[in-house]
Design a protein around this motif. Structure first.
Motif, mmCIF file in Angstrom:
data_model
loop_
_atom_site.group_PDB
_atom_site.id
_atom_site.type_symbol
_atom_site.label_atom_id
_atom_site.label_comp_id
_atom_site.label_asym_id
_atom_site.label_seq_id
_atom_site.Cartn_x
_atom_site.Cartn_y
_atom_site.Cartn_z
ATOM 1 N N ARG A 1 29.040 16.524 24.690
ATOM 2 C CA ARG A 1 29.608 17.805 25.149
ATOM 3 C C ARG A 1 28.589 18.681 25.855
ATOM 4 O O ARG A 1 28.947 19.556 26.630
ATOM 5 N N GLN A 2 27.291 18.445 25.547
ATOM 6 C CA GLN A 2 26.287 19.329 26.148
ATOM 7 C C GLN A 2 26.273 19.207 27.678
ATOM 8 O O GLN A 2 25.978 20.164 28.374
ATOM 9 N N ASN A 3 26.621 18.015 28.162
ATOM 10 C CA ASN A 3 26.639 17.817 29.615
ATOM 11 C C ASN A 3 28.043 17.919 30.189
ATOM 12 O O ASN A 3 28.289 17.474 31.302
ATOM 13 N N ILE B 1 35.767 18.874 16.910
ATOM 14 C CA ILE B 1 34.491 18.753 17.639
ATOM 15 C C ILE B 1 33.344 18.720 16.640
ATOM 16 O O ILE B 1 33.491 19.147 15.487
ATOM 17 N N PHE B 2 32.196 18.217 17.095
ATOM 18 C CA PHE B 2 30.956 18.426 16.344
ATOM 19 C C PHE B 2 30.451 19.801 16.747
ATOM 20 O O PHE B 2 30.328 20.105 17.939
ATOM 21 N N TYR B 3 30.144 20.588 15.749
ATOM 22 C CA TYR B 3 29.881 22.008 15.946
ATOM 23 C C TYR B 3 28.518 22.344 15.334
ATOM 24 O O TYR B 3 28.291 22.099 14.142
ATOM 25 N N GLY B 4 27.616 22.859 16.149
ATOM 26 C CA GLY B 4 26.247 23.133 15.693
ATOM 27 C C GLY B 4 25.318 22.662 16.790
ATOM 28 O O GLY B 4 25.666 21.758 17.557
ATOM 29 N N ASP B 5 24.089 23.240 16.847
ATOM 30 C CA ASP B 5 23.288 23.015 18.039
ATOM 31 C C ASP B 5 22.618 21.643 18.122
ATOM 32 O O ASP B 5 21.915 21.344 19.080
ATOM 33 N N LYS B 6 22.850 20.791 17.120
ATOM 34 C CA LYS B 6 22.273 19.452 17.169
ATOM 35 C C LYS B 6 23.302 18.439 16.706
ATOM 36 O O LYS B 6 24.113 18.736 15.815
ATOM 37 N N ARG C 1 27.885 29.397 22.135
ATOM 38 C CA ARG C 1 28.557 28.877 23.335
ATOM 39 C C ARG C 1 29.927 28.316 22.971
ATOM 40 O O ARG C 1 30.909 28.523 23.680
ATOM 41 N N ASP C 2 29.987 27.604 21.831
ATOM 42 C CA ASP C 2 31.277 27.036 21.420
ATOM 43 C C ASP C 2 32.257 28.128 20.993
ATOM 44 O O ASP C 2 33.446 28.067 21.305
ATOM 45 N N GLN C 3 31.750 29.132 20.283
ATOM 46 C CA GLN C 3 32.626 30.241 19.880
ATOM 47 C C GLN C 3 33.227 30.881 21.128
ATOM 48 O O GLN C 3 34.412 31.199 21.166
ATOM 49 N N ALA C 4 32.397 31.042 22.155
ATOM 50 C CA ALA C 4 32.868 31.666 23.394
ATOM 51 C C ALA C 4 33.934 30.798 24.052
ATOM 52 O O ALA C 4 34.981 31.290 24.484
ATOM 53 N N LEU C 5 33.693 29.489 24.119
ATOM 54 C CA LEU C 5 34.660 28.593 24.764
ATOM 55 C C LEU C 5 35.988 28.603 24.003
ATOM 56 O O LEU C 5 37.062 28.762 24.602
ATOM 57 N N LEU C 6 35.900 28.448 22.675
ATOM 58 C CA LEU C 6 37.137 28.402 21.889
ATOM 59 C C LEU C 6 37.885 29.733 21.998
ATOM 60 O O LEU C 6 39.113 29.768 22.099
#
Ligand code: SAM
Ligand code: DTB
Ligand code: SF4
Length: 333
Positions: free
Chosen positions: A285-287, A304-309, A320-325
């Motif tokens: 998802r990062q790319n 989704i896998f959620y968390g920076d790693k 970033r994910d909170q913003a997208l969702l």
């Protein structure tokens, strides 16, 4: 302080509904091929219709990963930065201690994850590894999180011990269709993957199994992977679809990138053939642009896998994910 709007903050749903037992899909390979070859809009429409029959289309489940034992793996999976066969710069470590894992699980819970998935770079765990992991599962469960593990091949006895400790899900991916498997991994055979899934299933632990795309395979091979998963009896409760994260030093580094629309097609076919499963938009998802991720949700991805790693590579950070969702009006669970 301003109250966040729906656009800024996804709503947390935290309802742990037990997964419904799946039945065998009975999909033939030609039928799956027919699906994956549909005009894009027809495929997405069909996937979205089926998705709406079984799930809230505006809800996504959040799983957070932690690598509890990194690197030094004896297997030669050609996509994997943790294999000791390749020079990738990933250092081998011992299994994490309980307090470190507790801290990571507390953080995941605080950020909104409902499932905590612990990964270990093992071919298969030993008896003493199982004892340690059982302790970790109990810690995760005490925080009111669902517990998932991915530890490599699992014997029937080890699966039962993990079930006793409270394990909810075991992740073991088929990775490819049977035909392409030996091009990617030579240190074990496909049947061993299927045996592990059977041991997990027999122990009463939910099955999480999916695969990787973007490894240079063609569309037919992606259809064959989904066909294999959909015909497990019953099919997995959770289906992670990973887009290859290319890591320098692995044999697959430099593979031609998969067209993102082909990734979306794979998600849609997984949704249609495994209508009651959580289909997870997993690694890669990062790319991926926000637009492609939105198409994946439209195609029926609802986890989704959620968390920076992820395990050793990056994932979009929480914000970033909170913003997208939030932008998509998606609720989380
Ligand atoms: N060692 C265990 C095993 O292989 O079953 C558990 C950990 S392993 C890293 C879990 C899964 O991560 C693999 O089966 C594969 O599907 C996925 N994976 C590993 N490296 C990846 C990569 N570079 N890109 C995408 N997915 C990857
Ligand atoms: C799965 O299907 N994908 C996750 C999880 N199950 C264990 C792992 C992705 C790993 C990506 C490469 C890395 O971070 O090392
Ligand atoms: Fe080892 Fe799992 Fe990586 Fe394969 S995918 S090399 S088994 S950690």
């Amino acid at each position: 302080m301003q109250t966040p709007t729906l656009q800024e903050q996804p709503i947390q749903l935290h309802t742990f509904k037990p997964p419904v037992a799946q039945t065998k899909g009975g999909w033939s390979l030609p039928k799956v091929l027919e699906l994956i070859n549909l005009p894009f809009n027809d495929l997405l429409f069909k996937a979205q219709q089926i998705h709406r029959e079984h799930f809230n289309p505006n809800e996504v489940q959040l799983s957070t990963l932690l690598s509890i034992k990194t690197g030094g793996c004896p297997e030669d999976c050609s996509y994997c930065p943790q294999s000791s066969h390749y020079e990738t710069g990933v250092e081998a470590s011992k299994i994490m201690d309980v307090e470190e894992v507790r801290k990571a699980a507390v953080e995941a819970k605080k950020n909104g994850a409902s499932r905590f998935c612990m990964g270990a770079a093992w071919r298969e765990p030993k008896d003493r590894d199982i004892e340690k992991v059982a302790e970790l599962i109990k810690v995760v469960k005490s925080l009111d999180l669902e517990a998932c593990c991915t530890l490599g091949m699992l014997s029937a006895q080890h699966a039962e011990s993990l079930k006793e400790a409270g394990l909810d899900y075991y992740n073991h991916n088929l990775d490819t269709a049977a035909e392409g498997y030996s091009d990617i991994i030579t240190t074990r055979v496909y049947q061993e993957r299927l045996d592990t899934l059977e041991n997990v299933r027999n122990a009463g632990v939910n099955v999480c199994s999916g695969g990787i795309v973007g490894m240079g395979e063609d569309r037919e091979s992606r259809a064959a992977l989904i066909h294999q998963l959909a015909n497990l009896d019953p099919y997995p409760e959770s289906v992670p679809i990973n887009n290859l994260v290319q890591v320098e030093g692995t044999p697959l580094f430099g593979t031609k990138e998969l067209d993102p629309l082909e990734f979306v097609r794979t998600i849609a076919v997984a949704r249609i053939t495994m209508p009651k499963s959580r289909v997870r938009l997993s690694a890669g998802r990062q790319n991926m642009s926000e637009a492609v991720q939105a198409l994946c949700f439209m195609a029926g991805a609802n986890s989704i896998f959620y968390g920076d790693k992820l395990l050793t590579t990056g994932n979009p950070d929480w914000e970033r994910d909170q913003a997208l969702l939030g932008k998509l009006g998606i609720l989380t669970s």
